[in-house]
Write a protein that holds these residues in place. Structure first.
Motif, mmCIF file in Angstrom:
data_model
loop_
_atom_site.group_PDB
_atom_site.id
_atom_site.type_symbol
_atom_site.label_atom_id
_atom_site.label_comp_id
_atom_site.label_asym_id
_atom_site.label_seq_id
_atom_site.Cartn_x
_atom_site.Cartn_y
_atom_site.Cartn_z
ATOM 1 N N GLY A 253 77.583 54.411 36.532
ATOM 2 C CA GLY A 253 78.722 53.778 36.614
ATOM 3 C C GLY A 253 79.499 54.825 36.942
ATOM 4 N N PHE A 254 81.372 54.353 36.375
ATOM 5 C CA PHE A 254 82.369 55.274 36.280
ATOM 6 C C PHE A 254 82.382 55.388 34.643
ATOM 7 N N GLY A 255 82.407 54.137 34.814
ATOM 8 C CA GLY A 255 82.799 54.433 33.407
ATOM 9 C C GLY A 255 81.307 55.340 32.265
ATOM 10 N N ALA A 256 80.745 55.491 33.015
ATOM 11 C CA ALA A 256 79.159 55.979 32.201
ATOM 12 C C ALA A 256 79.437 58.048 32.785
ATOM 13 N N ALA A 257 80.147 58.254 33.779
ATOM 14 C CA ALA A 257 80.080 58.934 34.560
ATOM 15 C C ALA A 257 81.254 59.760 33.770
ATOM 16 N N LEU A 258 82.444 58.950 33.639
ATOM 17 C CA LEU A 258 83.842 59.515 32.860
ATOM 18 C C LEU A 258 83.309 59.948 31.109
ATOM 19 N N ALA A 259 82.378 59.277 30.821
ATOM 20 C CA ALA A 259 81.748 59.832 29.271
ATOM 21 C C ALA A 259 81.217 60.873 29.224
ATOM 22 N N LEU A 260 79.982 61.468 29.649
ATOM 23 C CA LEU A 260 80.029 62.480 30.432
ATOM 24 C C LEU A 260 80.967 63.219 30.758
ATOM 25 N N THR A 261 81.435 63.758 31.886
ATOM 26 C CA THR A 261 82.464 64.876 32.089
ATOM 27 C C THR A 261 83.602 64.696 30.071
ATOM 28 N N VAL A 262 83.769 63.946 29.661
ATOM 29 C CA VAL A 262 84.216 64.640 28.010
ATOM 30 C C VAL A 262 82.936 65.319 27.788
ATOM 31 N N LEU A 263 81.961 64.755 27.765
ATOM 32 C CA LEU A 263 80.773 65.519 26.615
ATOM 33 C C LEU A 263 80.802 67.007 27.590
ATOM 34 N N GLY A 264 80.964 66.202 28.383
ATOM 35 C CA GLY A 264 80.104 68.590 29.283
ATOM 36 C C GLY A 264 82.309 69.125 29.451
ATOM 37 N N TYR A 265 82.632 68.370 28.712
ATOM 38 C CA TYR A 265 84.030 69.367 28.669
ATOM 39 C C TYR A 265 83.737 69.529 26.994
ATOM 40 N N ALA A 266 83.742 69.230 26.220
ATOM 41 C CA ALA A 266 83.618 69.915 24.688
ATOM 42 C C ALA A 266 82.473 70.739 25.241
ATOM 43 N N ALA A 267 80.846 70.801 26.141
ATOM 44 C CA ALA A 267 79.788 72.041 25.709
ATOM 45 C C ALA A 267 80.418 72.933 26.649
ATOM 46 N N ALA A 268 81.811 72.599 27.086
ATOM 47 C CA ALA A 268 82.242 74.095 28.209
ATOM 48 C C ALA A 268 82.820 75.208 26.738
ATOM 49 N N LEU A 269 84.130 73.799 25.913
ATOM 50 C CA LEU A 269 84.685 74.868 25.355
ATOM 51 C C LEU A 269 83.916 75.797 23.991
ATOM 52 N N VAL A 270 82.619 75.263 24.144
ATOM 53 C CA VAL A 270 81.847 75.897 22.937
ATOM 54 C C VAL A 270 80.644 77.073 23.871
ATOM 55 N N ALA A 271 80.768 76.766 24.937
ATOM 56 C CA ALA A 271 79.167 77.216 26.077
ATOM 57 C C ALA A 271 80.373 78.702 25.514
ATOM 58 N N PRO A 272 79.009 79.854 26.466
ATOM 59 C CA PRO A 272 79.614 81.408 26.355
ATOM 60 C C PRO A 272 80.754 81.224 27.604
ATOM 61 N N PHE A 273 81.331 82.160 27.625
ATOM 62 C CA PHE A 273 82.715 82.139 28.358
ATOM 63 C C PHE A 273 81.961 82.018 29.874
ATOM 64 N N GLN A 274 81.036 82.354 30.717
ATOM 65 C CA GLN A 274 81.005 82.104 31.464
ATOM 66 C C GLN A 274 80.560 80.424 32.157
ATOM 67 N N TYR A 275 79.671 80.323 31.377
ATOM 68 C CA TYR A 275 79.301 79.269 31.333
ATOM 69 C C TYR A 275 80.200 77.788 31.603
ATOM 70 N N GLY A 276 81.144 77.966 30.660
ATOM 71 C CA GLY A 276 82.522 77.794 30.839
ATOM 72 C C GLY A 276 82.796 77.322 32.350
ATOM 73 N N PHE A 277 82.958 77.904 32.996
ATOM 74 C CA PHE A 277 83.479 78.411 34.841
ATOM 75 C C PHE A 277 83.014 76.910 35.187
ATOM 76 N N VAL A 278 81.646 76.713 35.319
ATOM 77 C CA VAL A 278 80.895 75.645 36.539
ATOM 78 C C VAL A 278 79.864 74.753 35.286
ATOM 79 N N VAL A 279 78.804 75.922 35.162
ATOM 80 C CA VAL A 279 77.252 75.173 35.030
ATOM 81 C C VAL A 279 77.694 73.991 33.780
ATOM 82 N N ALA A 280 78.928 74.016 32.813
ATOM 83 C CA ALA A 280 78.170 73.222 31.702
ATOM 84 C C ALA A 280 78.737 71.283 32.615
ATOM 85 N N THR A 281 80.060 71.639 32.909
ATOM 86 C CA THR A 281 80.712 70.292 33.930
ATOM 87 C C THR A 281 80.154 69.840 34.830
#
Length: 423
Positions: A253-281
């Protein structure tokens, strides 16, 4: 367990929550630009208005990948909305006319404003700005071309390619049935990973870009080149088919998807630069769009479908296009000074209000008049003035409740001379 929503019910559903959600994607780009440590306008002073170094660093870091997330959201949303409202047998010429009308009038107005305010003094030749005017500039690897004039407009170059490809992509995707839709969606994600692997290991890593930790060619190939973004667009088309077929899993649902988006954004902050463009999120973005659309289909109430949020979603394309120019120019008028926290917050609020006003003016006096005047075939209007068919999700087919796929904005996180901060 998949949703029990029938295909027929889904096809009749409007998507006001997706319209409202669109504004938050544009807002991410706004905060990205407000947090930059270097302006693209000489003397390249900080845009980030906070004098306190700790707060300034936090603000800059917190939104360092926000633009990438916003752009990816809009690219997936484009495919989703076009597929949602598409009808077999619609004429390509009618479809492409409406899509061009949706982006070019706004683009040309903002292009002219940027040239007058600051870009005209920066571009050195017609070859730098002319491709931008026609939205073919992101096919050029040179930064002086692909990020010229109004940098956020780079994403419109990808949108233009999407519009040309959509009538070709939708035909085979309509034939995919059942769980094969998930298999093809996974293949699109694999394609996005492949783009970054090619960029990392096969594209020259020198000379280094002045605005990112990677080379200029890697940034262009992995982020700006329209062909590489087609995977996100195709994923959006597939997601629309999933929801239309009633296959969206209820547990996401929306709540679970929003929580997953926060986690994906956190991953993008620490991922190798190129993988923060799209892959992490990308998986969180897909989940957020699918869950929000599913909520609309099932008639579940969300704050995103309120009248104020739908209005903000409607003006988000204009907001996205003007916010970069507005922030860069207004900050240049303020000079190099930074401010205490209360004053800095007021400065950011001023940037926001000016950008929102500009977005509304574009929507009200450029976008809507252009669509009303030229968006319909004159011959068809004369034949059936009360029921003109508007293919592929134009405003006449799906009024305020269906999100406009163009909004992506594409927001672009404008690349600026700040290592690691370009979106």
């Amino acid at each position: 367990m998949a949703s029990s929503t029938s295909s027929d019910a889904a096809k009749r559903a409007k998507l006001p929550s997706l319209t409202g959600l669109r504004f938050f994607a544009a807002l991410l780009v706004f905060f990205f630009h407000s947090s930059l440590t270097d302006s693209p306008i000489p003397p390249n002073a900080p845009i980030n208005p906070f004098a306190d170094a700790t707060i300034a660093d936090w603000f800059s870091t917190a939104f360092s990948k926000a633009g990438y997330l916003g752009v990816s959201f809009f690219f997936v949303l484009s495919g989703f909305v076009l597929a949602w409202a598409s009808k077999p047998g619609e004429r390509f010429t009618a479809f492409i006319r409406r899509r061009l009308l949706k982006i070019f009038p706004n683009h040309v107005v903002v292009f002219a404003a940027a040239m007058i305010l600051f870009a005209g003094a920066a571009v050195t030749s017609v070859a730098d700005w002319l491709p931008n005017l026609f939205l073919i500039h992101t096919w050029f690897p040179q930064p002086t071309v692909n990020l010229s004039v109004n940098p956020p407009s780079w994403s419109l170059g990808s949108e233009l390619l999407f519009y040309v490809l959509f009538p070709l992509l939708i035909i085979p995707i309509r034939k995919i049935r059942g769980n094969a839709l998930w298999v093809w969606s996974a293949l699109m994600v694999a394609g996005m990973v492949a783009i970054q692997l090619i960029s990392t290991y096969l594209v020259p890593d020198t000379p280094k870009s002045t605005i990112t930790p990677v080379s200029g060619m890697q940034f262009w190939f992995g982020y700006l080149l329209p062909l590489g973004r087609v995977f996100e667009f195709a994923l959006g088309i597939l997601l629309a088919r999933v929801v239309l077929a009633g296959l969206w899993p209820k547990r996401v649902g929306f709540g679970a998807a929003l929580a997953l988006t926060v986690l994906g954004y956190a991953a993008a902050l620490v991922a190798p630069f190129q993988y923060g463009f799209v892959v992490a999120t990308i998986i969180p973005v897909a989940a957020l769009i699918g869950a929000t659309a599913s909520a609309d289909v099932e008639g579940r109430a969300t704050f995103l479908r309120s009248r104020p949020m739908v209005w903000l979603g409607e003006v988000s394309f204009g907001f996205y296009l003007v916010q970069g120019v507005t922030i860069f120019y207004l900050r240049s008028l303020l000079g190099t000074e930074t401010y205490s926290v209360p004053v800095a917050l007021l400065v950011i609020a001023g940037f926001f209000c000016a950008s929102l006003l500009g977005g509304w003016l574009l929507f009200r006096f450029v976008e809507m008049p252009a669509m009303r005047r030229f968006g319909r075939s004159r011959r068809r209007t004369q034949q059936a003035p009360a029921a003109v068919s508007e293919p592929y999700g134009s405003r006449a087919t799906a009024p305020a409740a269906v999100p406009d796929p163009t909004a992506v904005p594409a927001p672009d996180p404008v690349p600026v001379a700040t290592a690691g901060r370009t979106s």
